[in-house]
Design a protein around this motif. Structure first.
Motif, short mmCIF file in Angstrom:
data_model
loop_
_atom_site.label_atom_id
_atom_site.label_comp_id
_atom_site.label_asym_id
_atom_site.label_seq_id
_atom_site.Cartn_x
_atom_site.Cartn_y
_atom_site.Cartn_z
N VAL A 1 0.86 -1.19 0.00
CA VAL A 1 0.00 0.00 0.00
C VAL A 1 0.89 1.24 0.00
O VAL A 1 1.90 1.30 0.70
CB VAL A 1 -0.96 0.02 1.21
N HIS A 2 0.52 2.21 -0.82
CA HIS A 2 1.29 3.45 -0.89
C HIS A 2 1.04 4.28 0.35
O HIS A 2 -0.09 4.35 0.85
CB HIS A 2 0.91 4.24 -2.15
N VAL A 3 2.07 4.94 0.86
CA VAL A 3 1.95 5.70 2.10
C VAL A 3 0.90 6.81 1.99
O VAL A 3 0.18 7.09 2.96
CB VAL A 3 3.32 6.27 2.52
N ASP A 4 0.76 7.41 0.82
CA ASP A 4 -0.25 8.47 0.67
C ASP A 4 -1.66 7.88 0.68
O ASP A 4 -2.60 8.52 1.16
CB ASP A 4 -0.01 9.25 -0.62
N ASP A 5 -1.82 6.69 0.15
CA ASP A 5 -3.13 6.04 0.18
C ASP A 5 -3.53 5.65 1.60
O ASP A 5 -4.68 5.83 2.01
CB ASP A 5 -3.14 4.80 -0.72
N ILE A 6 -2.58 5.10 2.36
CA ILE A 6 -2.94 4.70 3.73
C ILE A 6 -3.26 5.92 4.57
O ILE A 6 -4.14 5.88 5.45
CB ILE A 6 -1.82 3.85 4.37
N ALA A 7 -2.62 7.05 4.29
CA ALA A 7 -2.94 8.28 5.01
C ALA A 7 -4.39 8.68 4.75
O ALA A 7 -5.11 9.10 5.68
CB ALA A 7 -2.00 9.41 4.58
N GLU A 8 -4.84 8.53 3.53
CA GLU A 8 -6.23 8.85 3.20
C GLU A 8 -7.20 7.88 3.90
O GLU A 8 -8.30 8.27 4.29
CB GLU A 8 -6.44 8.79 1.69
N LEU A 9 -6.78 6.63 4.07
CA LEU A 9 -7.64 5.68 4.78
C LEU A 9 -7.81 6.07 6.24
O LEU A 9 -8.91 5.95 6.80
CB LEU A 9 -7.07 4.27 4.67
N TYR A 10 -6.76 6.55 6.87
CA TYR A 10 -6.89 7.00 8.26
C TYR A 10 -7.89 8.15 8.37
O TYR A 10 -8.69 8.20 9.32
CB TYR A 10 -5.53 7.40 8.82
N VAL A 11 -7.87 9.05 7.42
CA VAL A 11 -8.84 10.15 7.43
C VAL A 11 -10.25 9.59 7.27
O VAL A 11 -11.18 9.95 8.01
CB VAL A 11 -8.53 11.17 6.32
N ALA A 12 -10.42 8.71 6.30
CA ALA A 12 -11.75 8.12 6.06
C ALA A 12 -12.25 7.33 7.26
O ALA A 12 -13.46 7.30 7.54
CB ALA A 12 -11.70 7.22 4.82
N ALA A 13 -11.34 6.69 8.00
CA ALA A 13 -11.72 5.86 9.14
C ALA A 13 -12.33 6.66 10.28
O ALA A 13 -12.99 6.09 11.15
CB ALA A 13 -10.51 5.07 9.64
N LEU A 14 -12.15 7.96 10.29
CA LEU A 14 -12.73 8.79 11.34
C LEU A 14 -14.26 8.73 11.32
O LEU A 14 -14.91 9.01 12.33
CB LEU A 14 -12.27 10.25 11.19
N LYS A 15 -14.84 8.37 10.18
CA LYS A 15 -16.30 8.30 10.07
C LYS A 15 -16.82 6.87 10.09
O LYS A 15 -18.01 6.64 9.87
CB LYS A 15 -16.75 8.98 8.78
N ALA A 16 -15.95 5.90 10.39
CA ALA A 16 -16.34 4.50 10.37
C ALA A 16 -17.24 4.14 11.54
O ALA A 16 -17.25 4.80 12.58
CB ALA A 16 -15.10 3.62 10.37
N GLU A 17 -17.98 3.06 11.38
CA GLU A 17 -18.81 2.55 12.46
C GLU A 17 -17.94 1.99 13.58
O GLU A 17 -16.89 1.39 13.31
CB GLU A 17 -19.74 1.45 11.93
N PRO A 18 -18.35 2.15 14.83
CA PRO A 18 -17.57 1.62 15.94
C PRO A 18 -17.35 0.11 15.80
O PRO A 18 -18.24 -0.63 15.41
CB PRO A 18 -18.44 1.92 17.17
N GLY A 19 -16.13 -0.32 16.10
CA GLY A 19 -15.80 -1.74 16.03
C GLY A 19 -15.36 -2.21 14.66
O GLY A 19 -15.10 -3.40 14.48
#
Length: 285
Positions: free
Chosen positions: A187-205
């Motif tokens: 996984v590219h480091v810039d892509d994983i950074a975007e996933l961390y941002v997106a994960a802020l809105k994820a469902e708990p658990g």
């Protein structure tokens, strides 16, 4: 949101700070040293002095924030769990995103997802009780999410550079383990950074593997790295025993045969990796 970030001066952390700010968040980043503080400040984050053992500071910083992203690598599972607990206590019902890794699944026997059974090498076996405890907070009103990055590349490529590119330059041939047919879930480091941002809105658990969905073989990666190192096509097979002698316990992780799909993160979070040609990136160095 006001986001507390650990590991902000590190490889993923620098990319994560940039991504968070680009998406309109403000960032406080844990910094253990003056150099780390300067690094995160230059990226636009406010440094918070301390380390993962400073549980009171972690708790207070998390309480000031609206979300937490924990990227810093702990020395032990116990340290990681204590730090996670302090930050989860502080953030309460706000999003808490914890870092795991795909190596915990061991060999995947084809393309796998987050439902695959765990079969970790000893290097990462400690992660199971930590992630279980983190996710259990969802039953008590917390909003924990675990992101499990694959093997990172892009920029300095960190582990890949340390264990393959640099030794390859010195030896005149980039190593790969065994016959090199095992696959790496990159996984590219810039892509994983975007996933961390997106994960802020994820469902708990929720749990998400962070992978690009392109899983080249270790030998293909070695050949690409040889081009970047200026030793075009010069690669060499080493046994797992040799790799253990040269690399230590991480050799068993690099020898894993892993293929993963990013489908869950795409479907639930709208995250789509932008970098889909890892061999080209590795070859450019």
């Amino acid at each position: 949101m006001r986001v507390l970030l650990t590991g902000g001066s590190g490889y993923i952390g620098r990319a994560a700070i940039s991504a968070l700010i680009r998406h309109g968040h403000t960032v406080e980043a844990l910094a253990r040293s003056d150099r780390a503080a300067e690094t995160v400040r230059a990226l636009g984050a406010t440094p918070v002095r301390g380390g993962l053992k400073d549980l009171g500071e972690l708790n207070a910083a998390a309480a000031r924030a609206e979300a937490v992203v924990h990227l810093a690598q702990a020395a032990t599972g116990a340290e990681d769990l204590e730090a996670a607990a302090a930050m989860q206590d502080g953030i309460g019902s706000g999003p808490y995103v914890h870092t795991g890794g795909t190596w915990v699944y061991g060999d995947t026997q084809g393309v796998a997802d987050e439902s695959a059974p765990w079969n970790p090498p000893s290097l990462v076996a400690w992660r199971k009780p930590v992630e279980d405890a983190v996710l259990a907070r969802a039953q008590r009103g917390g909003r924990p999410v675990v992101v499990q990055p694959g093997l990172l590349y892009g920029g300095e490529s960190r582990l890949i550079d340390i264990f393959f590119t640099t030794p390859g330059k010195e030896a005149g041939a980039v190593p790969y383990i065994g016959d090199g047919t095992n696959r790496w879930a990159l996984v590219h480091v810039d892509d994983i950074a975007e996933l961390y941002v997106a994960a802020l809105k994820a469902e708990p658990g929720s749990v998400y593997v962070g992978v690009g969905g392109v899983n080249p073989t270790a030998k293909e990666c070695a050949l690409a790295l040889s081009r970047a190192a200026g030793i075009e096509g010069k690669v060499a097979s080493i046994s797992l025993e040799q790799a253990r002698e040269q690399m230590g316990p991480i050799a068993d992780a690099f020898a894993l045969d892993q293929q993963f799909t990013p489908a869950r993160a795409r479907e639930e979070l709208g995250w789509t990796p932008a970098h889909t040609d890892p061999l080209a990136v590795l070859a450019r160095g």
